[in-house]
Design a protein around this motif. Structure first.
Motif, PDB file in Angstrom:
ATOM      1  N   SER A 134      25.490 -43.582  20.813  1.00  0.00           N
ATOM      2  CA  SER A 134      24.624 -44.821  20.754  1.00  0.00           C
ATOM      3  C   SER A 134      25.226 -46.063  21.938  1.00  0.00           C
ATOM      4  O   SER A 134      24.529 -46.597  22.581  1.00  0.00           O
ATOM      5  CB  SER A 134      24.012 -45.575  19.654  1.00  0.00           C
ATOM      6  OG  SER A 134      23.492 -44.723  18.715  1.00  0.00           O
ATOM      7  N   LEU A 135      26.405 -46.170  21.441  1.00  0.00           N
ATOM      8  CA  LEU A 135      27.102 -46.826  22.486  1.00  0.00           C
ATOM      9  C   LEU A 135      27.165 -46.557  23.723  1.00  0.00           C
ATOM     10  O   LEU A 135      27.155 -47.464  24.684  1.00  0.00           O
ATOM     11  CB  LEU A 135      28.556 -47.258  21.723  1.00  0.00           C
ATOM     12  CG  LEU A 135      28.664 -48.050  20.341  1.00  0.00           C
ATOM     13  CD1 LEU A 135      30.167 -48.146  19.861  1.00  0.00           C
ATOM     14  CD2 LEU A 135      28.259 -49.572  20.528  1.00  0.00           C
ATOM     15  N   LYS A 136      27.290 -45.415  23.931  1.00  0.00           N
ATOM     16  CA  LYS A 136      27.525 -44.973  25.168  1.00  0.00           C
ATOM     17  C   LYS A 136      26.070 -45.331  26.196  1.00  0.00           C
ATOM     18  O   LYS A 136      26.104 -45.959  27.232  1.00  0.00           O
ATOM     19  CB  LYS A 136      27.461 -43.254  25.538  1.00  0.00           C
ATOM     20  CG  LYS A 136      28.665 -42.939  25.354  1.00  0.00           C
ATOM     21  CD  LYS A 136      28.646 -41.180  25.461  1.00  0.00           C
ATOM     22  CE  LYS A 136      29.796 -40.443  25.308  1.00  0.00           C
ATOM     23  NZ  LYS A 136      30.683 -40.719  26.670  1.00  0.00           N
ATOM     24  N   PHE A 137      24.821 -45.265  25.646  1.00  0.00           N
ATOM     25  CA  PHE A 137      23.568 -45.640  26.465  1.00  0.00           C
ATOM     26  C   PHE A 137      23.441 -47.220  26.256  1.00  0.00           C
ATOM     27  O   PHE A 137      23.094 -47.618  27.340  1.00  0.00           O
ATOM     28  CB  PHE A 137      22.625 -45.098  25.647  1.00  0.00           C
ATOM     29  CG  PHE A 137      22.510 -43.449  25.862  1.00  0.00           C
ATOM     30  CD1 PHE A 137      22.124 -43.034  26.959  1.00  0.00           C
ATOM     31  CD2 PHE A 137      22.423 -42.650  24.625  1.00  0.00           C
ATOM     32  CE1 PHE A 137      22.065 -41.641  27.087  1.00  0.00           C
ATOM     33  CE2 PHE A 137      22.639 -41.391  24.771  1.00  0.00           C
ATOM     34  CZ  PHE A 137      22.495 -40.888  26.079  1.00  0.00           C
ATOM     35  N   ILE A 138      24.050 -47.696  25.306  1.00  0.00           N
ATOM     36  CA  ILE A 138      23.925 -49.324  25.215  1.00  0.00           C
ATOM     37  C   ILE A 138      24.895 -49.778  26.378  1.00  0.00           C
ATOM     38  O   ILE A 138      24.596 -50.795  26.999  1.00  0.00           O
ATOM     39  CB  ILE A 138      24.292 -49.949  23.814  1.00  0.00           C
ATOM     40  CG1 ILE A 138      23.318 -49.348  22.764  1.00  0.00           C
ATOM     41  CG2 ILE A 138      24.424 -51.255  23.908  1.00  0.00           C
ATOM     42  CD1 ILE A 138      23.538 -49.479  21.301  1.00  0.00           C
ATOM     43  N   SER A 139      26.009 -49.292  26.563  1.00  0.00           N
ATOM     44  CA  SER A 139      26.935 -49.771  27.349  1.00  0.00           C
ATOM     45  C   SER A 139      26.302 -49.665  28.713  1.00  0.00           C
ATOM     46  O   SER A 139      26.736 -50.508  29.962  1.00  0.00           O
ATOM     47  CB  SER A 139      28.319 -49.209  27.239  1.00  0.00           C
ATOM     48  OG  SER A 139      27.982 -47.825  27.752  1.00  0.00           O
ATOM     49  N   GLN A 191      18.157 -48.463  27.786  1.00  0.00           N
ATOM     50  CA  GLN A 191      17.414 -48.460  26.706  1.00  0.00           C
ATOM     51  C   GLN A 191      16.290 -47.191  26.608  1.00  0.00           C
ATOM     52  O   GLN A 191      16.090 -46.884  25.550  1.00  0.00           O
ATOM     53  CB  GLN A 191      16.335 -49.786  26.590  1.00  0.00           C
ATOM     54  CG  GLN A 191      17.178 -51.016  26.637  1.00  0.00           C
ATOM     55  CD  GLN A 191      18.023 -51.219  25.498  1.00  0.00           C
ATOM     56  OE1 GLN A 191      17.726 -50.757  24.442  1.00  0.00           O
ATOM     57  NE2 GLN A 191      19.164 -51.913  25.434  1.00  0.00           N
ATOM     58  N   ASP A 192      15.749 -46.891  27.445  1.00  0.00           N
ATOM     59  CA  ASP A 192      15.044 -45.725  27.579  1.00  0.00           C
ATOM     60  C   ASP A 192      15.747 -44.519  27.020  1.00  0.00           C
ATOM     61  O   ASP A 192      15.085 -43.631  26.336  1.00  0.00           O
ATOM     62  CB  ASP A 192      14.122 -45.354  28.850  1.00  0.00           C
ATOM     63  CG  ASP A 192      13.413 -46.694  29.238  1.00  0.00           C
ATOM     64  OD1 ASP A 192      13.015 -47.264  28.365  1.00  0.00           O
ATOM     65  OD2 ASP A 192      12.989 -46.596  30.550  1.00  0.00           O
ATOM     66  N   ALA A 193      16.904 -44.188  27.583  1.00  0.00           N
ATOM     67  CA  ALA A 193      17.667 -43.029  27.387  1.00  0.00           C
ATOM     68  C   ALA A 193      17.887 -43.058  25.803  1.00  0.00           C
ATOM     69  O   ALA A 193      18.056 -42.186  24.979  1.00  0.00           O
ATOM     70  CB  ALA A 193      18.775 -43.081  28.094  1.00  0.00           C
ATOM     71  N   LEU A 194      18.176 -44.365  25.409  1.00  0.00           N
ATOM     72  CA  LEU A 194      18.653 -44.521  23.824  1.00  0.00           C
ATOM     73  C   LEU A 194      17.636 -44.129  22.923  1.00  0.00           C
ATOM     74  O   LEU A 194      17.756 -43.634  21.882  1.00  0.00           O
ATOM     75  CB  LEU A 194      19.141 -46.162  23.611  1.00  0.00           C
ATOM     76  CG  LEU A 194      19.357 -46.432  22.461  1.00  0.00           C
ATOM     77  CD1 LEU A 194      20.412 -45.749  21.685  1.00  0.00           C
ATOM     78  CD2 LEU A 194      19.733 -47.986  22.290  1.00  0.00           C
ATOM     79  N   ARG A 195      16.277 -44.778  23.571  1.00  0.00           N
ATOM     80  CA  ARG A 195      15.026 -44.445  22.662  1.00  0.00           C
ATOM     81  C   ARG A 195      14.889 -42.944  22.585  1.00  0.00           C
ATOM     82  O   ARG A 195      14.620 -42.429  21.600  1.00  0.00           O
ATOM     83  CB  ARG A 195      13.900 -45.068  23.476  1.00  0.00           C
ATOM     84  CG  ARG A 195      12.510 -45.098  22.508  1.00  0.00           C
ATOM     85  CD  ARG A 195      11.326 -45.611  23.183  1.00  0.00           C
ATOM     86  NE  ARG A 195      11.010 -44.959  24.312  1.00  0.00           N
ATOM     87  CZ  ARG A 195      11.062 -45.549  25.590  1.00  0.00           C
ATOM     88  NH1 ARG A 195      11.708 -46.492  26.015  1.00  0.00           N
ATOM     89  NH2 ARG A 195      10.526 -44.787  26.408  1.00  0.00           N
TER      90      ARG A 195
END
Length: 989
Positions: A427-432, A436-440
């Motif tokens: 999750s932190l990889k995408f947040i950094s 947001q779309d990839a995290l979703r």
């Protein structure tokens, strides 16, 4: 760390396998059976399955030194073909596992057989079915042998190479069932070419077709001492092939069921062809060619010198090298060759004297790494053995996609990882990266991979996804301030996706938290959508009412799982919003209580705009009253009040005249409150309705009085309704008469004439003397002369009728007195031989048994008896006995009681009487004994027991009464005991 065990291992199976029959020249194996060929013309069969072996000498009767050239065994280990070569030429033999002597195949004399193709799909222990033999001169022959015949069925010539005559060195065959027969696939190799044959029918017809067409082949240059063709077999079906050619190892997949559209036509059943160059096998720059080969699922076993190099078929890398513990006398010659046992999954190597077994230990355990290094991820996943291995494959795919900034694809792979990376790290990889779309996407895929019992984690992730969707919707709205078409499409797409997510996750999302999120982001439509999913129908209906969409709100309320109380709660708002749709919805909703809708209907009816628009409410109330047969007084009162407010009084009158309780055994004919109805009609000045209500309440005087103010005809009708009270009816008609007389405005004579005509309408109820007081005192008697005379005539006629009735009554009384006098002199004639109807003895005989001294009149010394008008006669005691036996228990006890009382009084002094009364003797002068005897006569002799109702009632009685069951049982016929029977032998004559 313990070293991992090798995949392939070598063990010495038999040191001196040739048994002194020369040296081993060739070997074949199948189903734990090994067959050796020796330099002295012997074949030695070792059956390791049963631990048995035997030798067969094929050189017997042949001059000179003989050597076995090649030996072949079928996959089941039952059938064997061997070729022996000597100074006299070559011969080919067939032998079976059950035979002690081989069979010479004479038609193949002089031909050296190098290769054999077995029909693996159809071959059995008893029959070889079709077998193809490839010879040294480039010919193909077909042979078939049945074990029970002890000889070959046939040997046929199939094909010969003419363009480039070379020896066939390898043969393989497969079959497949198709709609119109059997399709054969045959692959054959020579030192330089690989040939493919295919067709439907028999082998003979398939190869005959190649006379007119070209044979498909693949040619590879290069020289090699021993060209070989191998199929890898999995569950009796070939999966891939490998050709040991001069240029390298040519291999590829086999697909016998698919149809190909390549230029090679239907012969091209080879897929994913590749060539493994021998240069990869050498330790230096010089290429080394193997002398023999065997194939496993993922590896090639290549015999090079005195060792076997194991080459991975996929990576083309040498993974292991196998060495053999040879005897000193065989070391100089080295390992001669390799062979495989597809049925047992084993490989063998052999030298001049010994046999070595090559075993396989889980050769596919590291194949996932091989495929992963080649970036063949699907194959790598298919060969993973545990979740950790799969995680490593997904990790490589995810990092590759992440490095190329394909974040959505990377998210899909990261979601499948369970062990090598934590949820937080991913999750932190995408947040950094601010993705947001990839995290979703990652969270959505992760949600799909979670187990159903991880409810807490599923709820938290689903809530996070909800917030990410809401954030995405807001970002799309902010980025698309210009309202472009592309932005609108993206907005609609994300809304559709978000709603689909809410539908799928409605059971795991926390209801309160989700609604709070939707409210905080101002997503009212989605809030209503989610509330609908969670069956929070109150929120949904309230929203639609606020939006003025009554039809949608009613559609929600009509759903089966919606509580009926919501109908009542929102009824006032809905009927104000759309009265027509609301009433239509009410009429189609089951189990709706109209009483609870009264407040809504009253509120709507009381609105100023609805004064002339109450027809929808009236429609529903009429539906409830007439169709639903509702009996609630409140519903009926409301409908009556709405009718009363209408200008046209006809609907109100029809409602009042309708008898809603008609046909019911009890209960009122109407359900509204008549007092309320009367007050309401008086208030609204609905006089005809008031007259009806007065009449219905039996207040006829008030009804007539009010009707006289409206219509005299109505008053007459009301007065005529009273039928059971003549005095009241006359009073009502007098009221009408007084009103009619007082209202007439014509001349006096005309008024009198109309009054006389009115008297005729009363059907004689009123007379002229009844209405005279209503006329003025100064009216002349001459004007009533005709009416008065008519009245006097009627009275005179009534007096005459009364006189006639009195005369008739006097005459009737005289007749009755005469009848009473005649009864005392009544008699009957009895024949001297007349019998009693019960005991069948003569009535007039004297007997002690019939003498009775209890109150009956004696006739000399005869017993008392009864005679009936029908002619039947009975002794008194017989009649009593018969009647008490046939009548009810209560009546019988009454008769016996009278008889007992009569006996007790019989000893008292009594006057002698004939049993009747004289004309002067009144009934009151009867003695107690005579009264009891009269009662007894009435009880037993009121009718003849053989002709009256008593006999008719006996028809319904059973033949055997319950108290006679014991008597009936005594007549039952029972079988004798079989054991007690005796047999009687008849004498022989």
């Amino acid at each position: 760390m313990e070293q991992k065990r090798q995949v392939f291992s070598v063990d010495l199976l038999e040191r001196y396998a040739a048994k002194g029959r020369g040296v081993i020249t060739c070997m074949a194996a199948g189903n734990d059976v090994i067959v050796l060929g020796t330099s002295k013309g012997w074949i030695i069969r070792h059956d390791f399955g049963v631990g048995d072996s035997y030798d067969i000498d094929l050189s017997a009767g042949r001059p000179g030194d003989q050597s076995i050239h090649r030996v072949f065994v079928d996959p089941g280990g039952s059938h064997c073909i061997a070729t022996i070569v000597g100074p006299g030429g070559a011969d080919t033999f067939y032998t079976h596992a059950k035979w002690t002597r081989p069979r010479l195949l004479s038609k193949l004399k002089g031909l050296i057989v190098n290769a054999v193709a077995w029909n693996r799909q159809l071959i059995t222990e008893a029959s070889t079915r079709e077998v193809i033999l490839g010879t040294d001169n480039g010919q193909l022959h077909e042979i078939a042998v049945d074990e029970k015949d002890k000889r070959e069925k046939y040997i046929k010539f199939l094909f010969e190479l003419k363009e480039l005559p070379e020896a066939f060195t390898g043969l393989q065959m497969e079959t497949a069932n198709v709609i119109n027969g059997t399709r054969y696939y045959v692959m054959a190799v020579t030192p330089t070419r690989l040939y493919s044959y295919t067709g439907i029918g028999s082998l003979e017809s398939v190869f005959a077709s190649y006379v007119d067409r070209t044979v498909h082949f693949t040619e590879l240059p290069g020289d090699i001492a021993n060209s070989e063709l191998h199929f890898f077999i999995n569950q009796r079906r070939a999966v891939y092939f490998a050709w040991l050619s001069g240029a390298g190892i040519y291999h590829g997949g086999l697909n016998f069921g698919a149809q190909h559209s390549s230029p090679d036509g239907d012969q091209n059943f080879v897929e994913n062809k590749a060539l493994l160059s021998y240069s990869r096998l050498g330790e230096g720059t010089e290429a080394v060619k193997p002398s023999s080969m065997a194939v496993s699922e993922f590896h090639f076993l290549l015999l090079i010198g005195n060792k076997v190099k194991v080459v991975n078929r996929i990576s083309e890398q040498i993974v292991e090298e196998l060495y053999f513990d040879q005897a000193s006398d065989a070391a100089s010659r080295g390992i001669i060759g390799l062979c495989s046992d597809a049925s047992a999954g084993l490989f063998y190597a052999y030298d001049q004297n010994s046999i070595f077994q090559v075993s396989v230990n889980d050769e596919g355990r590291d194949m996932w790494k091989v495929y992963l290094d080649l970036k063949e991820y699907a194959a790598a996943l298919a060969n993973c053995r545990d979740a950790l291995q799969k995680d490593q494959v997904y990790l490589v795919q995810a990092e590759a996609a992440f490095s190329t900034k394909d974040f959505l694809r990377a998210a899909s792979f990261y979601a499948k990882i369970n062990y090598v990376l934590s949820f937080e790290e991913i999750s932190l990889k995408f947040i950094s990266m601010g993705e947001q779309d990839a995290l979703r996407t990652f969270l959505l895929r992760k949600l799909d991979n979670l187990a159903k019992d991880d409810t807490c984690q599923i709820t938290m992730i689903s809530t996070w996804i909800t917030e990410l969707y809401l954030d995405k919707i807001n970002r799309v709205l902010l980025e698309d301030e210009g309202a472009s078409e592309k932005g609108a499409l993206e907005y609609q797409s994300i809304i559709k996706e978000f709603r689909a997510f809410l539908s799928d996750s409605k059971d795991v999302l926390d209801e309160a938290t989700t609604m709070k999120l939707l409210k905080s982001y101002g997503r009212v439509d989605e809030l209503v959508f989610f509330a609908n999913l969670k069956e929070q129908h109150e929120i949904v209906v309230h929203h639609y009412i606020q939006q003025g969409e009554a039809k949608k709100a009613l559609q929600v309320l009509q759903k089966p799982n919606v509580p009926i109380d919501l109908q009542y709660k929102f009824a006032p708002d809905l009927i104000m919003l759309d009265a027509y749709e609301t009433v239509e919805s009410w009429m189609t909703t089951k189990d709706l209580n109209p009483r609870k809708l009264i407040p809504a209907m009253m509120r709507y009816s009381s609105e100023p705009h609805a004064k002339n628009e109450t027809h929808e409410v009236i429609k529903y109330l009429e539906y409830s009253v007439h169709r639903l047969q509702n009996e609630d007084p409140g519903v009926h009162n409301l409908l009556l009040s709405l009718y009363a407010k209408q200008e046209d009084e006809s609907s109100l009158l029809r409602f009042l005249q309708c008898k809603f309780g008609k046909g019911r055994s009890s209960g009122p004919e109407f359900f509204y409150d008549p007092k309320y109805a009367l007050r309401l009609c008086l208030k609204e000045k609905r006089m005809r309705a008031c007259v009806h209500i007065y009449s219905m309440m039996s207040m006829h005087e008030e009804a007539v009085a009010l009707a006289l103010q409206v219509d005299p005809e109505l008053a007459m009708a009301e007065a005529d309704k009273v039928e059971d009270d003549e005095e009241l009816r006359k009073k009502l008609w007098l009221m009408v008469a007084k009103h009619v007389i007082e209202q007439e405005k014509g001349t006096k004579r005309e008024n009198i004439r109309k009054a006389i005509a009115f008297l005729k309408e009363t059907d004689g109820l009123l007379k002229i003397e009844d209405i005279l007081p209503f006329f003025p005192d100064f009216a002349l008697i001459d004007d009533f002369k005709e009416a008065i005379c008519s009245s006097l005539e009627d009275y005179n006629e009534q007096i005459e009728n009364l006189k006639q009735e009195m005369n008739d009554a006097t005459h009737g009384a005289d007749n009755i007195r005469n009848d009473i006098s005649a009864l005392a002199q009544r008699y009957a004639v009895i024949d001297r031989d007349e019998e009693c109807g019960v005991c069948r003895k003569k009535i007039l005989n004297v007997g002690r048994d019939y003498q009775m001294s209890w109150g009956y009149t004696s006739a000399g010394s005869m017993a008392p008896f009864y005679v009936f008008p029908c002619g039947h006669a009975f002794h008194a005691q017989c009649l009593i006995t018969h009647v008490t036996g046939c009548t009810s228990q209560m009546q019988a006890e009454y008769i016996l009681d009278l008889q007992k009382r009569l006996t007790l009084l019989s000893n008292e002094p009594r006057k002698d009487s004939s049993g009747g009364l004289s004309e002067e003797e009144p009934l009151t002068s009867m003695t107690p004994l005579e009264k009891i005897r009269s009662q007894l006569d009435d009880a037993i002799a009121s009718e003849c027991p053989f002709c009256g109702d008593l006999m008719i009632r006996e028809i319904s009685l059973p033949f055997i009464l319950p108290e006679e069951a014991d008597v009936a049982a005594s007549w039952e016929i029972k079988p004798h005991n079989a054991g007690m029977q005796k047999s009687l032998s008849l004498p022989a004559y």
